[in-house]
Motif scaffolding. Sequence first.
Motif, PDB file in Angstrom:
ATOM      1  N   CYS A   1       0.637  -1.018   0.291  1.00 19.35           N
ATOM      2  CA  CYS A   1       0.053   0.128   0.182  1.00 19.35           C
ATOM      3  C   CYS A   1       0.802   0.938  -0.144  1.00 19.35           C
ATOM      4  O   CYS A   1       0.120   2.081  -0.696  1.00 19.35           O
ATOM      5  CB  CYS A   1      -1.388   0.100   1.465  1.00 19.35           C
ATOM      6  SG  CYS A   1       0.291   0.001   3.045  1.00 19.35           S
ATOM      7  N   ASP A   2       2.005   0.945   0.558  1.00 19.28           N
ATOM      8  CA  ASP A   2       3.275   2.072   0.318  1.00 19.28           C
ATOM      9  C   ASP A   2       3.337   2.604  -0.510  1.00 19.28           C
ATOM     10  O   ASP A   2       4.366   3.380  -1.038  1.00 19.28           O
ATOM     11  CB  ASP A   2       4.283   2.056   1.829  1.00 19.28           C
ATOM     12  CG  ASP A   2       3.084   1.932   2.771  1.00 19.28           C
ATOM     13  OD1 ASP A   2       2.820   2.454   3.066  1.00 19.28           O
ATOM     14  OD2 ASP A   2       4.211   1.318   3.445  1.00 19.28           O
ATOM     15  N   ASN A   3       3.546   1.406  -2.460  1.00 24.16           N
ATOM     16  CA  ASN A   3       3.527   1.568  -2.779  1.00 24.16           C
ATOM     17  C   ASN A   3       2.127   1.940  -4.437  1.00 24.16           C
ATOM     18  O   ASN A   3       3.146   1.813  -5.826  1.00 24.16           O
ATOM     19  CB  ASN A   3       3.966   0.554  -3.765  1.00 24.16           C
ATOM     20  CG  ASN A   3       6.037   0.653  -2.895  1.00 24.16           C
ATOM     21  OD1 ASN A   3       7.072   0.917  -3.167  1.00 24.16           O
ATOM     22  ND2 ASN A   3       5.539   0.077  -2.014  1.00 24.16           N
ATOM     23  N   VAL A   4       1.640   2.437  -3.767  1.00 21.67           N
ATOM     24  CA  VAL A   4       0.677   2.569  -4.126  1.00 21.67           C
ATOM     25  C   VAL A   4       0.480   5.045  -4.804  1.00 21.67           C
ATOM     26  O   VAL A   4       0.920   5.557  -3.778  1.00 21.67           O
ATOM     27  CB  VAL A   4      -0.366   2.765  -4.143  1.00 21.67           C
ATOM     28  CG1 VAL A   4      -1.890   3.656  -4.679  1.00 21.67           C
ATOM     29  CG2 VAL A   4      -0.848   1.263  -3.984  1.00 21.67           C
ATOM     30  N   VAL A   5       0.443   5.129  -6.340  1.00 20.92           N
ATOM     31  CA  VAL A   5       0.457   5.932  -5.924  1.00 20.92           C
ATOM     32  C   VAL A   5      -1.103   7.172  -6.012  1.00 20.92           C
ATOM     33  O   VAL A   5      -1.016   8.467  -6.139  1.00 20.92           O
ATOM     34  CB  VAL A   5       1.061   7.065  -7.083  1.00 20.92           C
ATOM     35  CG1 VAL A   5       2.677   6.797  -7.260  1.00 20.92           C
ATOM     36  CG2 VAL A   5       0.597   6.491  -8.570  1.00 20.92           C
ATOM     37  N   ASN A   6      -1.757   6.702  -6.286  1.00 21.50           N
ATOM     38  CA  ASN A   6      -3.452   7.254  -6.152  1.00 21.50           C
ATOM     39  C   ASN A   6      -4.557   5.764  -6.369  1.00 21.50           C
ATOM     40  O   ASN A   6      -4.318   4.489  -6.958  1.00 21.50           O
ATOM     41  CB  ASN A   6      -3.700   7.703  -8.267  1.00 21.50           C
ATOM     42  CG  ASN A   6      -5.135   7.896  -7.656  1.00 21.50           C
ATOM     43  OD1 ASN A   6      -5.313   9.158  -7.189  1.00 21.50           O
ATOM     44  ND2 ASN A   6      -5.805   7.714  -8.992  1.00 21.50           N
ATOM     45  N   MET A   7      -5.332   6.350  -5.460  1.00 20.79           N
ATOM     46  CA  MET A   7      -6.446   4.995  -6.053  1.00 20.79           C
ATOM     47  C   MET A   7      -7.946   5.528  -6.675  1.00 20.79           C
ATOM     48  O   MET A   7      -8.287   7.021  -6.131  1.00 20.79           O
ATOM     49  CB  MET A   7      -7.065   4.600  -4.229  1.00 20.79           C
ATOM     50  CG  MET A   7      -5.322   3.678  -3.771  1.00 20.79           C
ATOM     51  SD  MET A   7      -6.148   3.494  -2.687  1.00 20.79           S
ATOM     52  CE  MET A   7      -4.833   2.747  -1.417  1.00 20.79           C
TER      53      MET A   7
END
Length: 481
Positions: A172-178
């Motif tokens: 989850c720390d490697n997600v830039v946008n949801m």
Amino acid sequence: MASSPPIVEASLNAAVLCSKLSTALPGKVFLPGSLEYNSSVDSYFFRTAKQTPACILKPQSADEVEAIVKILAANPGVKFAIRSGGHTPNPCQSNVDNGVTIDLRGLKRIDKKEGQDGVLSVGTGAEWGDVYDYLENTGRGAVGSRESSVGVGGFITGGGLSFFAPELGFACDNVVNMEIVTSKGIVNANAHENTDLFRAIRGGQGNFGIVTRFDIKTHERNTYWGGGILYPDTTEDAQFQAWSDLKNGKYDPYAAVIQSYLYFGAQKAFMVSNNMVYLKHIERPTGLAGFENIQPQVPGTNTMRLDTTKNFALELQAWQPLDQYAVYVTTTIKLSPSVGKKINSIWREATNLISDSPNITSVLTYQQFPPQDKDNPNGMGLNASDELHKDHFIIIISIYWHEIKDSERIANTTKDAVNKMEAAAAEENALHPFKYINYAAFWQQPPSSYGQGAKDAAEEVSAKYDPYLLFRKQAVGFKYS
């Protein structure tokens, strides 16, 4: 006249709601007995999650998910479940009885993110094997599941432990946008917009909305060293010594080890396995030598080689028990040989109590705690300055069995075992309160382990994006209270 029993009333309400949904979303709502309904129920990995909703919804777009959410909000008496991969063994988490299950596997498109080098847009219903297939010949990797069939959505919103955890943290720390469907509409959440929602939902699972798309970082990565080795359980002392040697030296972000103590009921045998990777294109790196050199090894089980994430994930997937009853339970401890020996002893005693269940498999697994990104905090209440990655481990007990009559006894035995483990760790000041939500048992409430600050932030996010508490009250799954 006496009122109807709650379960009957809920069933009637759900049936009416399913009719409304069928009118609004023709061809996307499936009732019991239909081929699509039966296929969806049968596709859950574990029998404990194969429940019987009043209907199953299969949206194909974020707009259709939004339409579903609006109708659910207008019918507060009906529970609903959010399903991406369907890998959890827990009942009433990604499926539900007498309610509505939203099967998101139709949202599985994978594309490069336009205008953002190295960013991949992934639909929440994709499996990680799909992502690895897409990246296989690009020279890039993604921080995803170590088993190829795990769904993207639940894995990331629960944190996500990966091969890359020691170097790159939680998935989850490697997600830039949801892209998230809230009860107020579709929003994007990232480091610049809806930042409070972006933080809370990473670890908060389905408490705030339904994520329909993740934009994730990819990293330059082709082949690296990894595989697995199986040992007799007489190697326990050497296994803990290998952990001590790895942790007492300079922190190595490239060495990732998943150590499991196993009981195979079919063979009536206790064993140990290490599944491990070293995240560089180096054969037989010194960082894993402490584990690779342990003897004796079970002949023919050493698979260490240079390979890709796709193939390592397929290898672990092949070990995954399918279509069985199952329970997971988790805790977090500061590992030392003395604590580990106590925990192993408690697990063996519990396993012996239930070893008469036919072909049972019992597993106790140690996994390194990922480092925290102080500049990109998630919703799990973890403090980067605690540096848990240096000496703390996430533990999971996972039990798999064949006969439903054994379910209550096995769950109670497992619950008792983890309570004893936590007491033993607490005696040595080695117990941490954090419960990793993707490994938590149905009786645990991991959001309560995130701390008061995370809970207060979750309340504020709910009030802002979900003022009627649709996701906190109607959606099944783990809650903050």
